[in-house]
Design an enzyme around this catalytic site. Structure first.
Site, PDB file in Angstrom:
ATOM      1  N   VAL A  11      36.672  41.290  36.858  1.00  0.00           N
ATOM      2  CA  VAL A  11      38.514  41.470  35.704  1.00  0.00           C
ATOM      3  C   VAL A  11      38.935  40.264  36.058  1.00  0.00           C
ATOM      4  CG1 VAL A  11      40.798  42.290  35.559  1.00  0.00           C
ATOM      5  CG2 VAL A  11      38.196  43.247  35.186  1.00  0.00           C
ATOM      6  N   THR A  86      38.861  49.386  42.736  1.00  0.00           N
ATOM      7  CA  THR A  86      39.366  50.455  42.795  1.00  0.00           C
ATOM      8  C   THR A  86      38.160  51.445  43.079  1.00  0.00           C
ATOM      9  OG1 THR A  86      40.117  50.459  41.088  1.00  0.00           O
ATOM     10  CG2 THR A  86      41.508  49.946  42.530  1.00  0.00           C
ATOM     11  N   PHE A 252      31.985  53.770  20.024  1.00  0.00           N
ATOM     12  CA  PHE A 252      31.301  54.733  20.905  1.00  0.00           C
ATOM     13  C   PHE A 252      30.729  56.029  20.427  1.00  0.00           C
ATOM     14  CE2 PHE A 252      32.702  52.314  24.849  1.00  0.00           C
ATOM     15  CZ  PHE A 252      33.136  51.594  24.102  1.00  0.00           C
ATOM     16  N   GLY A 260      27.403  54.678  32.419  1.00  0.00           N
ATOM     17  CA  GLY A 260      27.647  54.028  32.995  1.00  0.00           C
ATOM     18  C   GLY A 260      28.528  53.159  33.619  1.00  0.00           C
ATOM     19  N   CYS A 263      33.177  51.443  35.827  1.00  0.00           N
ATOM     20  CA  CYS A 263      34.563  51.675  35.048  1.00  0.00           C
ATOM     21  C   CYS A 263      34.750  53.292  34.516  1.00  0.00           C
ATOM     22  CB  CYS A 263      35.004  50.201  34.298  1.00  0.00           C
ATOM     23  SG  CYS A 263      35.690  49.215  34.356  1.00  0.00           S
ATOM     24  N   LYS A 324      24.379  48.461  30.140  1.00  0.00           N
ATOM     25  CA  LYS A 324      25.500  47.671  28.689  1.00  0.00           C
ATOM     26  C   LYS A 324      24.833  46.657  28.604  1.00  0.00           C
ATOM     27  CE  LYS A 324      29.791  46.366  28.794  1.00  0.00           C
ATOM     28  NZ  LYS A 324      30.911  46.271  28.054  1.00  0.00           N
TER      29      LYS A 324
HETATM   30  P1  NAD Z   1      34.639  43.244  41.505  1.00  0.00           P
HETATM   31  O1  NAD Z   1      34.378  44.224  42.508  1.00  0.00           O
HETATM   32  O2  NAD Z   1      33.971  42.596  40.140  1.00  0.00           O
HETATM   33  O3  NAD Z   1      35.802  41.859  42.428  1.00  0.00           O
HETATM   34  C1  NAD Z   1      36.577  42.435  43.073  1.00  0.00           C
HETATM   35  C2  NAD Z   1      36.932  41.244  43.967  1.00  0.00           C
HETATM   36  O4  NAD Z   1      38.202  41.032  45.145  1.00  0.00           O
HETATM   37  C3  NAD Z   1      35.431  41.165  45.120  1.00  0.00           C
HETATM   38  O5  NAD Z   1      35.171  40.042  44.674  1.00  0.00           O
HETATM   39  C4  NAD Z   1      36.366  41.174  45.990  1.00  0.00           C
HETATM   40  O6  NAD Z   1      35.843  40.222  47.544  1.00  0.00           O
HETATM   41  C5  NAD Z   1      38.561  41.030  46.040  1.00  0.00           C
HETATM   42  N1  NAD Z   1      39.008  41.223  46.977  1.00  0.00           N
HETATM   43  C6  NAD Z   1      39.110  42.502  47.149  1.00  0.00           C
HETATM   44  N2  NAD Z   1      40.266  42.811  48.355  1.00  0.00           N
HETATM   45  C7  NAD Z   1      40.365  41.717  47.975  1.00  0.00           C
HETATM   46  C8  NAD Z   1      41.196  41.314  49.250  1.00  0.00           C
HETATM   47  N3  NAD Z   1      42.179  41.197  49.864  1.00  0.00           N
HETATM   48  N4  NAD Z   1      42.196  39.143  48.792  1.00  0.00           N
HETATM   49  C9  NAD Z   1      41.207  38.946  48.140  1.00  0.00           C
HETATM   50  N5  NAD Z   1      40.114  39.204  47.247  1.00  0.00           N
HETATM   51  C10 NAD Z   1      40.145  40.638  47.631  1.00  0.00           C
HETATM   52  O7  NAD Z   1      35.907  44.092  40.423  1.00  0.00           O
HETATM   53  P2  NAD Z   1      36.316  44.491  39.058  1.00  0.00           P
HETATM   54  O8  NAD Z   1      34.564  44.724  38.350  1.00  0.00           O
HETATM   55  O9  NAD Z   1      36.314  42.635  38.368  1.00  0.00           O
HETATM   56  O10 NAD Z   1      37.311  45.203  38.811  1.00  0.00           O
HETATM   57  C11 NAD Z   1      38.354  44.928  39.544  1.00  0.00           C
HETATM   58  C12 NAD Z   1      39.904  46.229  39.183  1.00  0.00           C
HETATM   59  O11 NAD Z   1      40.090  45.659  37.625  1.00  0.00           O
HETATM   60  C13 NAD Z   1      39.016  47.430  39.533  1.00  0.00           C
HETATM   61  O12 NAD Z   1      40.455  48.113  39.484  1.00  0.00           O
HETATM   62  C14 NAD Z   1      38.830  47.799  37.866  1.00  0.00           C
HETATM   63  O13 NAD Z   1      38.408  49.146  37.569  1.00  0.00           O
HETATM   64  C15 NAD Z   1      39.546  46.835  36.855  1.00  0.00           C
HETATM   65  N6  NAD Z   1      38.737  47.144  35.742  1.00  0.00           N
HETATM   66  C16 NAD Z   1      37.438  46.174  35.603  1.00  0.00           C
HETATM   67  C17 NAD Z   1      37.065  46.007  34.420  1.00  0.00           C
HETATM   68  C18 NAD Z   1      35.667  45.630  34.446  1.00  0.00           C
HETATM   69  O14 NAD Z   1      34.991  45.570  33.275  1.00  0.00           O
HETATM   70  N7  NAD Z   1      34.989  45.395  35.161  1.00  0.00           N
HETATM   71  C19 NAD Z   1      37.636  45.969  33.164  1.00  0.00           C
HETATM   72  C20 NAD Z   1      39.005  46.609  33.456  1.00  0.00           C
HETATM   73  C21 NAD Z   1      39.033  46.620  35.046  1.00  0.00           C
END
Ligand code: NAD
Length: 435
Positions: A11, A86, A252, A260, A263, A324
């Site tokens: 994200v 999260t 969907f 899976g 999220c 996916k």
């Molecule tokens: P991710 O695990 O790919 O990335 C999170 C990143 O944050 C990691 O690289 C980690 O090293 C970094 N991080 C953690 N703590 C930190 C800090 N204090 N300072 C700097 N960097 C830090 O996670 P993601 O898939 O990008 O998801 C992030 C959020 O977005 C989640 O809450 C998720 O639910 C939400 N989200 C994800 C998606 C998706 O498709 N992946 C879609 C919508 C929302």
């Protein structure tokens, strides 16, 4: 405007790169030095179509940079986004907010001048209040707003989704913060993206309600698929029949091995826990979680049944590992549980996935990885189509058949037509389809 994006994952990196593409000046901060170093060298640590180009263009233009130094990236920023993970908390399934609160504390210490702190991570209702409290506690004199701006992008289509969203949701408790975040998205107004401004708690809950509803839709059609198999009906026709109703919609409604990814599993669970904690249980969501969990076992049993009741000593080819297509994300992929169940039943697994194998290696033991779909089919008693990558949609079935030792195909995504498969001499099983 100047944006600091905390967290350069799926994200944060996509949002940061797209904001830079709109013309903003963006620093993506991640605490993982290897990730930051790779990004600085032009390497993209995740697979997301189109991301490499957009990162390269904006980095070259000087609008996008990468850093591990959060304290150095916050002063002077108009908005600091929190886009850290999260995940589910071990034990109770509630969202683990330690990364969000950790980031909030670090941001608080570095604030200079009025700054909007934006939670883009998916966070339970009330998290924005707590972020607000943490910052105020650390820096009572700081000038800031805490705004919720949940992200709805889909992995695999993330850039398109970020640039052409169905809506932009801004949850704020004050005008100034809401206006500043809306301003960041102004370049998108040309695409006529509706901006929905709500209270902060409403925005936080809306994100979970959206994911839970989509998970429910998937789970509903999966249960209908099971019933189709019992009564000799075809789930794809049922899905079309209901999906053409505008009140329901066609998306969907694809029966398969269950939802899976990073999220839906954690978000449905966290929402159910939030609701329980507030004495207002969401029984539908709790059931969705349970039914989806069970589905992995049901799918493993389906494969077992297709193999004549036992897979002991048999080679099974798995095409597709990610939850996916068009992503390398292996988090909570149904393939993980299904493969482990098949291994427990005595099967030897060989697998191929266009992008997911590197991540899968860290999560699965004793899997032989193949270089392509045909090598994967080699010597297999049965072949399972697990993920509907485009490259699996038009396989040379004659070549697959010749490579395999057996003729069992279990198509968990209903990619192929039963009659075509029968013509090629396969013993074919789909999901929710008669025959
Ligand atoms: P991710 O695990 O790919 O990335 C999170 C990143 O944050 C990691 O690289 C980690 O090293 C970094 N991080 C953690 N703590 C930190 C800090 N204090 N300072 C700097 N960097 C830090 O996670 P993601 O898939 O990008 O998801 C992030 C959020 O977005 C989640 O809450 C998720 O639910 C939400 N989200 C994800 C998606 C998706 O498709 N992946 C879609 C919508 C929302």
């Amino acid at each position: 405007m100047r944006i600091t994006m905390v967290g350069a994952g799926y994200v944060g990196l996509v949002s940061g790169a797209c904001f830079a593409d709109f013309g903003h000046e963006v620093v993506c901060v991640d605490k993982d030095p290897a990730r930051v170093e790779a990004l600085r060298a032009g390497e993209i640590p995740i697979f997301e179509p189109g991301l490499e180009e957009i990162v390269a263009t904006n980095a070259q233009a000087g609008r996008l940079s990468f850093s591990t130094d959060l304290a150095g990236a916050v002063p002077g920023a108009d908005a600091v986004f929190i886009a850290v993970g999260t995940p589910s908390r071990r034990g109770d399934g509630f969202a683990d907010l330690s990364y969000v609160y950790g980031a909030a504390r670090e941001i608080a210490a570095a604030l200079e001048g009025y700054t909007v702190v934006v939670t883009k991570s998916t966070v339970p209702v009330g998290t924005g209040d707590e972020v607000d409290r943490i910052i105020r506690e650390e820096r009572p004199q700081a000038e800031f707003s805490v705004v919720s701006n949940p992200e709805f992008l889909r992995e695999g289509a993330a850039i398109e989704d970020f640039k052409r969203p169905d809506r932009i949701l801004i949850g704020a408790e004050d005008e100034r913060g809401a206006r500043l975040v809306a301003e960041l998205y102004r370049p998108l107004y040309l695409n006529a993206a509706p901006v929905l401004t709500t209270g902060r708690r409403t925005a936080e809950l809306t994100k979970y309600a959206a994911n839970a509803f989509l998970a429910l839709k998937i789970t509903f059609i999966n249960e209908i698929a099971d019933l189709c198999e019992q009564v000799g009906a075809d789930v794809q026709d049922v899905a079309r029949g209901i999906g053409l109703d505008n009140r329901i919609g066609r998306k969907f409604l694809h029966a398969g091995p269950g939802y899976g990814g990073s999220c839906f599993p954690k978000d449905t669970l966290a929402l159910a826990r939030t609701a329980q904690n507030h004495g207002s249980p969401l029984r539908l969501v709790e059931t969705v979680v349970a039914v989806n969990e069970q589905r992995r076992t049901t799918m493993a049993r389906k494969i077992l049944a297709a193999c004549g009741g036992s897979v002991r000593g048999k080679r099974i080819a798995i095409l597709g590992l990610t939850f996916k297509p068009n992503t390398d994300d292996m988090r909570e992929a149904p393939a993980l549980a299904i493969i482990r169940a098949l291994q427990d039943a005595g099967a030897a697994i060989q697998a191929f996935d266009p992008e997911g194998m590197e991540n899968a290696r860290a999560l699965l033991d004793d899997v032989e990885y193949a270089k392509d779909a045909y090598a994967c089919a080699q010597g297999a008693e049965a072949l399972v189509l697990m993920t509907e990558w485009d490259s699996f949609r038009a396989l040379d079935l004659r070549r697959i058949k010749a490579a395999m030792a057996g003729n069992v195909v279990v198509d968990l995504r209903n990619v192929y037509r039963p009659q075509d498969m029968a013509r090629h001499g396969f013993a074919y099983t789909g999901v929710g389809r008669a025959g």
